[in-house]
Design a protein around this motif. Structure first.
Motif, mmCIF file in Angstrom:
data_model
loop_
_atom_site.group_PDB
_atom_site.id
_atom_site.type_symbol
_atom_site.label_atom_id
_atom_site.label_comp_id
_atom_site.label_asym_id
_atom_site.label_seq_id
_atom_site.Cartn_x
_atom_site.Cartn_y
_atom_site.Cartn_z
ATOM 1 N N SER A 165 0.794 -1.228 0.000
ATOM 2 C CA SER A 165 0.000 0.000 0.000
ATOM 3 C C SER A 165 0.825 1.276 0.000
ATOM 4 O O SER A 165 0.333 2.333 0.331
ATOM 5 N N TYR A 203 -1.621 5.190 18.953
ATOM 6 C CA TYR A 203 -0.908 4.775 17.742
ATOM 7 C C TYR A 203 -0.360 3.357 17.893
ATOM 8 O O TYR A 203 -0.394 2.558 16.949
ATOM 9 N N SER A 222 -2.648 -7.669 11.010
ATOM 10 C CA SER A 222 -3.349 -7.905 9.752
ATOM 11 C C SER A 222 -2.371 -8.229 8.620
ATOM 12 O O SER A 222 -2.546 -9.190 7.871
ATOM 13 N N LYS A 260 -1.854 -11.810 6.594
ATOM 14 C CA LYS A 260 -1.970 -11.930 5.132
ATOM 15 C C LYS A 260 -0.717 -12.567 4.529
ATOM 16 O O LYS A 260 -0.792 -13.386 3.624
ATOM 17 N N ASP A 309 3.663 5.009 3.705
ATOM 18 C CA ASP A 309 2.776 3.901 4.080
ATOM 19 C C ASP A 309 1.641 4.541 4.867
ATOM 20 O O ASP A 309 1.773 4.811 6.056
ATOM 21 N N ASP A 361 -1.218 3.691 6.122
ATOM 22 C CA ASP A 361 -1.849 3.037 7.264
ATOM 23 C C ASP A 361 -1.003 3.143 8.526
ATOM 24 O O ASP A 361 -1.532 3.233 9.626
ATOM 25 N N LEU A 362 0.307 3.078 8.359
ATOM 26 C CA LEU A 362 1.176 3.135 9.532
ATOM 27 C C LEU A 362 1.814 4.506 9.721
ATOM 28 O O LEU A 362 2.416 4.777 10.753
ATOM 29 N N GLY A 363 1.706 5.358 8.701
ATOM 30 C CA GLY A 363 2.312 6.676 8.822
ATOM 31 C C GLY A 363 3.818 6.656 8.751
ATOM 32 O O GLY A 363 4.485 7.580 9.218
ATOM 33 N N LEU A 364 4.376 5.597 8.181
ATOM 34 C CA LEU A 364 5.834 5.522 8.052
ATOM 35 C C LEU A 364 6.258 6.020 6.678
ATOM 36 O O LEU A 364 5.516 5.915 5.700
ATOM 37 N N LEU A 365 7.466 6.579 6.627
ATOM 38 C CA LEU A 365 7.927 7.278 5.428
ATOM 39 C C LEU A 365 9.292 6.790 4.997
ATOM 40 O O LEU A 365 10.090 6.330 5.812
ATOM 41 N N PRO A 376 4.310 9.463 13.042
ATOM 42 C CA PRO A 376 3.498 8.444 12.345
ATOM 43 C C PRO A 376 2.012 8.604 12.630
ATOM 44 O O PRO A 376 1.180 8.463 11.722
ATOM 45 N N GLN A 377 1.677 8.936 13.879
ATOM 46 C CA GLN A 377 0.259 9.048 14.215
ATOM 47 C C GLN A 377 -0.412 10.232 13.523
ATOM 48 O O GLN A 377 -1.627 10.231 13.335
ATOM 49 N N THR A 407 -8.275 2.128 7.732
ATOM 50 C CA THR A 407 -8.970 0.913 8.134
ATOM 51 C C THR A 407 -7.921 -0.142 8.413
ATOM 52 O O THR A 407 -6.733 0.103 8.286
ATOM 53 N N VAL A 408 -8.384 -1.267 8.780
ATOM 54 C CA VAL A 408 -7.467 -2.354 9.086
ATOM 55 C C VAL A 408 -6.668 -2.731 7.857
ATOM 56 O O VAL A 408 -7.242 -2.982 6.798
ATOM 57 N N GLY A 409 -5.395 -2.691 7.997
ATOM 58 C CA GLY A 409 -4.403 -3.088 6.980
ATOM 59 C C GLY A 409 -4.872 -3.038 5.547
ATOM 60 O O GLY A 409 -6.026 -3.085 5.261
ATOM 61 N N SER A 410 -4.023 -2.892 4.652
ATOM 62 C CA SER A 410 -4.415 -2.925 3.244
ATOM 63 C C SER A 410 -3.319 -3.567 2.450
ATOM 64 O O SER A 410 -2.248 -3.825 2.980
ATOM 65 N N ALA A 449 -1.258 8.323 10.300
ATOM 66 C CA ALA A 449 -2.050 7.102 10.421
ATOM 67 C C ALA A 449 -3.374 7.335 11.133
ATOM 68 O O ALA A 449 -4.357 6.654 10.850
ATOM 69 N N LEU A 450 -3.384 8.283 12.054
ATOM 70 C CA LEU A 450 -4.598 8.506 12.831
ATOM 71 C C LEU A 450 -5.238 9.838 12.473
ATOM 72 O O LEU A 450 -5.958 10.425 13.271
#
Lengths: 775, 161, 285
Positions: free
Chosen positions: A448, C265, C275, C279, A631, A633-637, A759-760, A772-775, A763-764
């Protein structure tokens, strides 16, 4: 001396290793084999070690300091407190508002209360634990706004407001067709130089003065402050530059200098001290955390018409250079763009946080983050490409700042933007490696990841401002065909010694250049800061060398009965009306020449109550483009690439310029994505390299560079300072790229407004977030 | 069983150094710097996060600040002062030529770490260099010239084995 | 302050039992405490170096039982590489995220267990693998499940002078993986870490979490739910199961706000990593 050899082949030959070449550092050999001596590597026979006892409270009344148990510990030579300061118990670069040791009240966690000298570091540490300070804890001032609104009692006799500056220009009631506004936050950044603070003080022969070896940025200013605190004439304090392991503004203020000097005088013995990393974090000033509100007004076509802004810089407990940092911030609020109307208010305030002062970029980093985020908002509001918007408004030579000052420098803003955007984008990854994904070896990333591109532009003043009589001194001696340069310019790693060597070769036509000790036995060079040493000390070296050139040519004219006016040095030769006469090396043999020069930059003025005045000396411009993988979903770069075109005037040493650019980019990247000193209730939470994160080699992308070389006629040799500009607009460029990626991912509508990005924050994120939950 | 009190012999760059007066728990970095007179190894974090103190112990790159001096008595220690003679003179030269040195404080540790990296992997990719040197912080250079210096050395060694 | 350097297990037992020693493995935790003077070795204490005991630096794999025994002195550098990257890939993945190359050259798996930090990178993997710790102390030898050995934040049930000899667990051809969030792309302390083991032989799933509680945690309910919902024959599970398991694991985490991150977080990170790992596990990636 023979003349036959030269008369046989009279053709001007170039001097090798002169200005413009990628000459290698003269100190490099010693640095790669481990023999280069940093200030922490110096020891002296009979030395004592010193350690500082510091406050654990952000604000407390000192009820009692009991050093008796510490003094009684075997091996302890002295324990000193405020009572032992013989001169003024106050220092500071602009105001002397910071005590050598706290009296009555401590104002930040880490404020020195006492210092110990003992036979070794371990004994020092044990003695420090035995110093008993009784405190009455007071409520700390931690909210900068309460320092402004006056609802908190003064935490210092000088009050809680260090400086307020207003700028009003043009029509303050102007309302634009398009208006965008935002509030921005910049975290507290640390210089995090690798070589920790260290010094050795040796009492002089009669015990009334001191010789200090120290890693610093400005020997003479240190000397002034030390002498004042010691209560001795400046002549009794001699400073020599110890090897400096990076500085970035963090060595401009006094840290351990007075403590070790005083301990040396009290004990009559050499005293050596070195900070630990955790002590360094509280022992030097930081980049000001800032809260900035901006409102931009523009015509519908994107023409910038008015900037409104309010800056609040948290200066921490003591003034340091806060007032100058504030002026830099407010006077750069418009960015490198034309804008005729402005209303700006800036406040630098005192709180019980860690003191803040100089760090690379000096107020402009904060301003640039805000104005560049605003330009991206404006582009969106005008439905324009952010690059086109910036090109439309790009400043040129002859345009004015919101202070009314006319930009006299070469101002290739549009060219910097165009050249940056023309640099190649990154090639597709050819290597399947964990580091090619956000999260790196943590193996967090899945499919993602989204790539974004952003850009930003900066204007940065060079050298000192507001009427300061800024100068630098250099002495050039030619003896036995060799050049010896003497100056007090702090070589902190930036490579001034390389530039000075190149200048001497080019000016004098002599290959062999030696350096005398960098110390206070010659006039001041000013600070190694404000991107000023190539211009200022470079200018002084040019003048000193040219003084010697005059003497050499006088000598040649006399020796050879030639017309003095037609004589020049070209390459390795003295020429008469362009015709080679004698090689310089031959002409100077057996003679001694010496010239000392002082270089001053053009005068500046103070700002008036409306913030109007020609307060800055010169300007340089830079554009950055960032490519970032996110990323969401996790807010990582992962920053993939930085492209930059920088207005350098003239690259005196292209290798050094590239080094400054790559290093500056790393620091701007750090501010964008990871670096922040975190304080809770005035207590620093991350005073270590485990928790204050700076970029590793795995976090740094390739930097593609275009040097914009338009020699500035106002600069000696045409060269602008290149130290600060690389670390400024890279931060908002990275943030813009993250925003771009998040837009592409459908995650976010409103721009990110804070650095470092956590990251938050991604991500948040609230609005627009579909996390949403993982992608 | 070997037992070390406050004295031991450290074998550094092939030379035996008899050291005495060791503090309980004294780090190899402190011993090298303050008792052996070898100040090329630098300390900048005291907790293994910066790599400035990197030395080789029996050929492995470790942080000398996290190594107890007494515990490595009798083992082979190589520091920046000996790394050139141990075969890394070309690497030192490459750092200088590439512009990988500014203030130079991180340089000794980086050169030792890079030498260990090239010993293990004579043809590292860019990312392998980055992963292999991730334990060495540099605040001046932005690392670009450092990557270049290591890759240059690797390719030169391949051409002239 | 004598430093004892035993050169075999018998000497080690003698050294460790006859004193109240400070045990020195890779030094990557102990030396930090000593350098910062948050711990001090008074001169009457004995330091016992574990570095030169060959028995602690050995390993074995029994193909019949599937049991892998790793000596406590095996370093992260060793665990990153063959044969461990094939035998225990999640442990190799965790090893690769530990500190820097220099730290991985020194730091050992035994030291990671003994330090018992909630952020210890090896611990979630070992917990998910249901590892057993073998130790020797003055009362003799014992074997303890890791889950019982870890009693709290940086606390274990190890007695003074008790030395971890090895850690054991069964490996099979199921799937295992580890993922860790750090703010930097290398050399960073975990903000949240998740290990997942899908044991095809025992038909059991175990999920363990790092940096989201006072110690590493086994997400027991999520593990049990996944064990029952995973289709072990077809080696798959539904998207709904993945979402539920991820949510359960997040709920079982007990994170706090600190200077490294926020509780919210961290919980979110557990959800996303669980998750993603599931997968990967489902597809045997």
């Amino acid at each position: 001396m023979t003349t036959t050899s030269t008369s046989e082949r009279r053709e001007v030959t170039a001097i090798a290793g002169g200005v413009g070449e990628p000459v290698l550092r003269p100190d490099g050999g010693a640095k790669v084999d481990g023999s280069f001596e940093f200030s922490s590597d110096r020891s002296v026979d009979g030395e004592l070690w010193a350690v500082t006892v510091r406050s654990p409270h952000p604000r407390a009344r000192i009820l009692n300091v009991d050093v008796s148990a510490a003094v009684a510990l075997p091996g302890v030579a002295a324990v000193i407190t405020a009572d032992d300061v013989p001169g003024v118990n106050g220092f500071g670069l602009i105001a002397s508002d910071q005590p050598v040791f706290a009296v009555d009240e401590v104002r930040f966690v880490g404020e020195p209360v006492a210092a110990v000298a003992a036979t070794d570091a371990e004994t020092c540490a044990r003695a420090a634990e035995l110093v008993v300070v009784t405190y009455e804890v007071l409520e700390p001032l931690l909210d900068a706004e309460r320092a402004i609104d006056g609802t908190f009692e003064p935490i210092h006799p000088d009050g809680n407001l260090i400086r307020h500056q207003r700028i009003v220009r043009g029509d303050s009631d102007f309302v634009g067709e398009v208006i965008v506004e935002g509030t921005y936050e910049i975290g507290m950044q640390d210089q995090a130089f690798l070589g920790l603070e260290a010094a050795v003080a040796v009492p002089d022969a009669d015990g009334a003065g001191v010789e200090l070896l120290v890693a610093t940025q400005w020997l003479h200013e240190d000397r002034r402050q030390i002498a004042t605190c010691l209560g001795v004439d400046e002549e009794r304090v001699k400073l020599t530059l110890g090897g400096v392991g990076g500085a970035f503004g963090g060595r401009e203020d006094i840290s351990l200098q007075v403590h070790v000097s005083l301990l040396a005088l009290v004990t009559g013995r050499p005293v050596r001290a070195a900070y630990s990393r955790s002590e360094s974090f509280i022992g030097h000033v930081h980049r000001h955390p800032a809260a900035i509100w901006m409102r931009h007004h523009a015509d519908r076509d994107g023409t910038l018409r008015k900037v409104e802004a309010r800056f609040v810089l948290d200066g921490g407990a003591y003034a340091s250079t806060s007032s100058a940092v504030l002026i830099n911030a407010v006077t750069h609020a418009q960015g490198p763009y034309r804008c005729e109307n402005a209303v700006v208010d800036g406040y630098a305030v005192r709180t019980n946080h860690l003191p803040c002062g100089a760090m690379r970029g000096f107020g402009v980093v904060q301003a640039c983050f805000a104005h560049e985020r605003q330009m991206d908002r404006l582009a969106a509001a005008c439905d324009m490409d952010p690059v086109d918007l910036r090109l439309l408004n790009a400043m040129e030579t002859g345009d004015h700042l919101i202070t009314g000052q006319r930009v006299e420098n070469v101002a290739p803003v549009a060219r910097c933007i165009r050249e940056t955007m023309a640099l190649p984008l990154p090639e597709p990854e050819t290597e399947d490696h964990v580091l090619s994904l956000p999260g790196g070896a943590g193996l967090t990333a899945d499919g993602s990841v989204v790539r974004g591109v952003g850009m930003a532009v900066s204007i940065k003043n060079l050298m000192y401002s507001e009427g300061f009589d800024d100068y630098s001194t250099a002495r050039c001696v030619v003896r036995d065909g060799r050049v010896a340069l003497k100056f007090a310019t702090a070589e902190v790693g930036q490579g001034f010694v390389t530039i000075a060597m190149q200048i001497a070769r080019t000016e004098l036509g002599l290959a062999d250049v030696d350096f005398e000790s960098i110390d206070t036995a010659v006039g001041s060079a000013g600070s190694t800061s404000a991107s000023r040493q190539t211009w200022m000390s470079g200018g002084a070296v040019v003048e000193a060398c040219r003084g010697v050139v005059g003497q050499i040519l006088d000598q040649v004219a006399t020796d050879r009965e030639l017309d003095r006016d037609g004589l020049r040095i070209e390459g390795e030769w003295v020429t008469a009306d362009g015709v080679p006469v004698v090689m310089v090396a031959e002409a100077v043999a057996g003679h001694l020449f010496e010239f000392t020069a002082e270089y001053h930059h053009p005068e500046t003025t103070e700002l008036d109550e409306y913030g109007q005045g020609d307060c800055h000396t010169a300007f340089a411009f830079t554009a950055h483009r960032a490519v970032v993988d996110v990323d969401p979903d996790l807010g990582l770069l992962r920053v993939v690439q930085i492209a930059t075109a920088q207005d350098v005037g003239r690259a005196l040493n292209p290798l050094s310029v590239v080094g400054q650019i790559e290093g500056g980019v790393a620091q701007g990247l750090g501010l964008a994505v990871m670096e922040e000193i975190i304080q809770t209730n005035g207590v620093i939470r991350n005073a270590s390299f485990t928790d204050y994160l700076i970029p590793t080699i795995a976090d740094m992308p390739p930097v593609v560079i275009s040097l914009v070389e338009e020699p500035d006629p106002r600069a000696p040799l045409g060269a602008k300072g290149v130290g600060e500009p690389p670390c400024i607009s890279v931060t908002p460029a990275i943030v813009a790229a993250v925003d771009d990626a998040l837009r592409k991912a459908g995650r976010r509508v409103s721009p990110l407004t804070r650095v470092p990005i956590r990251p938050q924050d991604i991500a948040l994120a609230g609005e627009g977030s579909t996390a949403t939950v993982g992608s | 069983m070997k037992r070390v009190e406050t004295e031991c012999t450290l074998t550094v760059n092939g030379v035996d150094h008899a050291v005495s007066g060791l503090h309980p728990g004294e780090s190899l970095l402190d011993t090298l710097r303050e008792r052996c007179g070898l100040r090329g190894s630098k300390g900048a974090c005291e907790e293994g996060e910066c790599g400035s103190c990197t030395v080789l112990v029996d050929g492995e790159a470790v942080c000398s600040c996290l190594t107890m001096a007494a515990a490595v008595s009798g083992r082979s220690i190589v520091t920046v002062e000996g790394i050139g003679e141990a075969g890394a003179a070309d690497l030192q030269d490459a750092f200088l030529r590439a512009g990988a040195v500014q203030c130079g404080f991180c340089t000794p540790g980086l050169i030792v770490a890079a030498d260990a990296l090239l010993t293990r992997n004579s043809s590292p990719s860019v990312d392998e260099v980055r992963e292999g040197l991730a334990g060495n912080l540099c605040r001046c250079t932005g690392y670009g010239r450092i990557v270049e210096a290591v890759l240059d050395t690797a390719s030169q060694r391949r051409e002239q084995p | 302050m004598p430093v004892l350097i035993p050169e075999n297990l018998a000497e080690l037992r003698e050294a460790a039992c006859s004193h109240d020693p400070v045990l020195l493995a890779g030094g990557t935790d102990l030396m930090v405490a000593l350098n910062h003077r948050s711990q001090r070795i008074e001169s009457d204490l004995t330091v016992v170096s574990l570095a030169q005991v060959p028995e602690l630096r050995s390993w074995s794999h029994d193909p019949t039982s599937g049991e892998l025994t790793i000596g406590s002195g095996i370093t992260w550098s060793q665990l990153e590489r063959a044969p461990f990257d094939a035998l225990a890939p999640a442990l190799a993945q965790a090893a690769r995220t530990v500190g820097s190359p220099q730290i991985r050259n020194a730091g050992t798996i035994g030291g990671n267990i003994a330090t018992a930090s909630p952020a210890g990178d090896g611990l979630p993997v070992l917990l998910a693998l249901d590892a057993t710790v073998d130790s020797v102390g003055s009362d003799g030898e014992r074997s303890t499940p890791l889950s019982e050995l870890l009693t709290g934040t940086k606390r274990t049930s190890l007695a003074p002078g008790e030395v971890i000899v090895a850690v054991r667990f069964k490996v099979d051809d199921g799937w295992q993986g580890y993922a860790k969030i750090g703010v930097r792309n290398a050399m960073v302390i975990s903000v949240a870490g998740v290990a997942l083991v899908l044991d095809g032989t025992a038909r059991r799933a175990r999920i363990a979490l790092g940096s989201v509680g006072p110690t590493v945690l086994l997400a027991g309910e999520a593990s049990a739910f996944l064990t029952s919902e995973f289709d072990w024959d077809a080696w798959t599970c539904s998207e709904a199961t993945i979402a539920t398991v991820a949510e359960m694991a997040a709920e079982e985490s007990r994170p706090i706000d600190d200077h490294r991150s926020t509780a919210e977080y961290r919980r979110h990170g557990v959800r996303v990593l669980t998750s993603r790992l599931l997968k990967r596990g489902r597809e045997r990636r």
